[in-house]
Design an enzyme around this catalytic site. Structure first.
Site, short mmCIF file in Angstrom:
data_model
loop_
_atom_site.label_atom_id
_atom_site.label_comp_id
_atom_site.label_asym_id
_atom_site.label_seq_id
_atom_site.Cartn_x
_atom_site.Cartn_y
_atom_site.Cartn_z
N ARG A 181 11.60 -4.47 7.13
CA ARG A 181 12.45 -4.92 6.02
C ARG A 181 13.42 -5.19 6.31
O ARG A 181 14.26 -4.46 7.50
CB ARG A 181 11.95 -3.27 5.10
CG ARG A 181 13.00 -2.77 3.65
CD ARG A 181 11.72 -2.33 3.05
NE ARG A 181 12.12 -1.39 1.92
CZ ARG A 181 12.95 -0.04 1.14
NH1 ARG A 181 13.46 -0.16 3.05
NH2 ARG A 181 13.60 -0.10 0.61
N HIS A 213 6.18 6.01 -2.72
CA HIS A 213 7.45 6.74 -2.94
C HIS A 213 7.11 8.20 -3.11
O HIS A 213 7.86 9.42 -2.25
CB HIS A 213 7.91 6.24 -3.96
CG HIS A 213 8.42 5.44 -4.26
ND1 HIS A 213 8.11 4.05 -5.16
CD2 HIS A 213 8.81 3.79 -2.75
CE1 HIS A 213 8.13 2.52 -4.81
NE2 HIS A 213 8.25 2.49 -3.33
N ALA A 270 3.15 2.28 3.18
CA ALA A 270 4.13 0.89 2.96
C ALA A 270 5.25 1.36 1.99
O ALA A 270 6.57 1.59 2.65
CB ALA A 270 3.94 -0.20 2.14
N CYS A 321 0.79 -1.11 0.36
CA CYS A 321 -0.12 -0.18 -0.03
C CYS A 321 0.77 1.28 -0.03
O CYS A 321 2.18 1.13 0.06
CB CYS A 321 -0.72 -0.27 1.34
SG CYS A 321 -0.15 0.67 2.99
FE1 CFM Z 1 12.65 0.51 -5.51
FE2 CFM Z 1 12.72 -1.68 -5.72
FE3 CFM Z 1 11.39 -0.15 -4.65
FE4 CFM Z 1 13.31 -0.88 -3.85
FE5 CFM Z 1 12.75 -2.48 -1.94
FE6 CFM Z 1 11.61 -3.64 -4.07
FE7 CFM Z 1 10.20 -2.42 -2.59
MO1 CFM Z 1 10.80 -4.77 -1.89
S1 CFM Z 1 14.70 -0.72 -5.28
S2 CFM Z 1 12.55 1.16 -3.65
S3 CFM Z 1 14.45 -1.46 -1.87
S4 CFM Z 1 11.35 -0.19 -6.22
S5 CFM Z 1 12.69 -4.70 -3.03
S6 CFM Z 1 12.21 -4.17 -6.74
S7 CFM Z 1 9.85 -3.98 -3.77
S8 CFM Z 1 11.12 -2.65 -1.13
S9 CFM Z 1 9.46 -0.18 -2.83
#
Ligand code: CFM
Length: 544
Positions: free
Chosen positions: A98, A197, A67, A64
């Site tokens: 994480r 993000h 997260a 989500c």
């Molecule tokens: Fe970038 Fe990723 Fe992500 Fe990531 Fe991660 Fe991920 Fe993630 Mo899991 S590199 S920041 S450190 S998009 S592994 S492939 S899914 S936490 S949001």
């Protein structure tokens, strides 16, 4: 392995049809647009549907918005107190789920092992939770006196309308020596963690980047954007950068501190690892302070060497370029030694990669180095630009979900804007093939006829494995055991299965060894019961 005997040769079109067959027509039509058979066109990239809502009823691999904001971007910063405003269920996620590692440094200031939550109850939902939030911020301040406190909204907070920004402003003014700001990152704000993000990028940039502080001293100053120190990746990258004499001012956000963000404007180049999660900050740093950005990738030994050379070329200083070459030559000795031993065993094996928004692409490098072929891949929450390249951004449809996320206006800072390279210098580099502000995407690196699938779900994952029977499937904990029950090893590329680092040169060697063990272990062939391998009786039910 025993499961590899294929009786029927499936074409990619057959596989796609099979994946869609069980769905009701409307669902099948929608999913079809997210399943792409790569055409490897020479001058254009085929279009894929991405960053749209998951169809209700489908068991998605996504997370989500909260997260993505709290967990992914802000979580790895050790000296900011991150308070989750919400019921305690969501706060489980506040407690280091994480594997972003940290080094508490000389001060030992590290709040990551704590779980800060307002623990909202029924009465707070009914009468409002602002008082409780204020008390929580005060308590955190009294106990720790941190430089920063961040507040994260979970779904109910948005629904009842608590004004977390007003509370944060009030507390910031009251303390005077603690930066308090909030994130409206309710889980429902977007279609996945990707929206989180973006919200995190905006708020960190608005409230923290460039506010000043103690910056690291050194030559060749860069920012490392989109590196989260999972399994110690960031430690390995920092080791390599240090050997080369490159100064990493700020990592967004693995093993980061408040001061790193605050002084990120002092770097002369931004290097973007995970484009998906942080490209907004890269752009804003350029607009406001004049810091150019480039895409780099430290996953894979060759990719690491290439990225270091790119940084060397940008600064254009012979001493740096020579030092980088020395480091590469030294580090590659071990890499080549291990590959010589392992590659004959891994060569020709196949892998599928379904991870987040960048690793499904980055890890293809490591598999290439092992001589393995990536037969199918996709992101959980990537956007079309992560698949097709940044050039598609102007074409992206703005829908109700993306409109939900604030686009902030950034302008050149009247005092701090300082273009690091003149237009002529930039052009000279570009003429030599240097690419600024660009990311080519995953699709161009995939072979013709491979399947690229966005937001793969539980059902499709199992079907894919049943049909294609890869030697390895890479995804996360939610997928791990259902895939392994099918007799195919699964490597977690989010948490690394308690392993890592996999970045840089040391990481590549770690990865090669683990993948060799996984794809060459006999244990997977024992996953079939004897009667599944040699059926003695076959029958159907009378009603079929
Ligand atoms: Fe970038 Fe990723 Fe992500 Fe990531 Fe991660 Fe991920 Fe993630 Mo899991 S590199 S920041 S450190 S998009 S592994 S492939 S899914 S936490 S949001």
């Amino acid at each position: 392995m025993a499961t590899k005997n294929k009786l029927v040769q499936w074409t990619p079109t057959d596989v796609k049809e099979e994946l869609l067959k069980k769905y009701p027509p409307k669902v099948a039509r929608k999913r079809a647009q997210s399943i792409l058979i790569n055409e490897a066109l020479s001058n254009t990239t085929p279009e894929i549907q991405a960053n749209v809502r998951t169809i209700p009823g489908i068991i998605t691999m996504r997370g989500c918005t909260y997260a993505g904001c709290k967990g992914v971007i802000m979580g790895p910063t050790r000296d900011i107190v991150n308070i989750v405003h919400g019921p305690i269920g969501c706060s489980f996620y506040a407690w280091l789920t994480r594997r972003n590692q940290t080094d508490a440094g000389a001060t030992g200031e590290n709040y990551m092992p704590y779980c800060f939550s307002t623990d909202m109850q029924d009465s707070d939902i009914i009468f409002g939770g602002e008082k409780k939030l204020k008390a929580a911020i005060q308590e955190a301040y009294d106990l720790f006196h941190p430089k920063g406190i961040c507040v994260f909204a979970t779904c109910p907070v948005g629904l009842i309308g608590d004004d977390i920004h007003a509370v944060s402003r009030e507390m910031k003014a009251k303390f005077g020596d603690c930066n308090v700001f909030a994130f409206s990152c309710e889980g429902y704000k977007g279609v996945s963690q990707s929206a989180g993000h973006h919200i995190a990028n905006n708020q960190v940039f608005k409230h923290l980047v460039g506010t000043g502080g103690e910056a690291k001293q050194g030559e060749y100053k860069i920012n490392l954007l989109g590196e989260y120190n999972i399994g110690g990746d960031g430690f390995e990258i920092d080791r390599v950068l240090k050997l080369c004499g490159i100064t990493n001012i700020a990592t967004f956000s693995g093993n980061s501190t408040y001061d790193q963000f605050a002084t990120a404007n002092e770097a002369d180049l931004s290097c973007v690892m995970c484009h998906r999660s942080i490209n907004y900050v890269a752009d804003m740093l350029e607009t406001k302070y004049g810091i150019p950005w480039i895409k780099i990738n430290f996953i894979g030994a060759e990719a690491t060497a290439k990225s270091l050379r790119k940084i060397g070329q940008y600064f254009g200083d012979k001493a740096l370029i020579d030092r980088i070459e020395e480091v590469i030559a030294t580090e590659m000795v071990k890499v080549k030694e291990v590959l010589t031993e392992l590659k004959p065993r891994t060569e020709g094996k196949t892998a599928m990669l379904f991870v987040g928004g960048s690793r499904a692409h980055h890890y293809m490098e490591l598999f290439n180095e092992l001589g393995m072929k990536t037969v199918s891949t996709g992101y959980e929450f990537g956007h079309r630009d992560d698949y097709e390249g940044r050039h598609v951004i102007p074409e992206l449809k703005v829908d109700a979900d993306s409109r939900n996320i604030e686009e902030i206006e950034v302008e050149a800072d009247p005092e701090l804007y300082n273009p690091r390279k003149s237009p002529e210098q930039l052009k000279a580099l570009e003429d030599k093939g240097f690419e600024f502000k660009d990311y080519k995407g995953l699709i161009p690196d995939m072979d013709k006829g491979t399947l690229i699938i966005d937001d793969l779900n539980q059902y499709e994952a199992e079907k894919l494995v049943e049909i294609i029977k890869p030697d390895l499937f890479c995804a996360g904990i939610k997928e791990k055991y259902s895939i392994q029950k099918l007799g195919i090893p699964l490597k977690q590329l989010h948490s690394y299965d308690y392993g890592g680092p996999y970045a840089g040169f040391v990481g590549a060697v770690n990865f090669y060894k683990e993948i060799d063990r996984l794809v060459n272990s006999k244990v997977w062939s024992y996953m079939k019961a004897p009667w599944q391998e040699n059926p003695e009786l076959s029958a159907t039910y009378v009603w079929e």
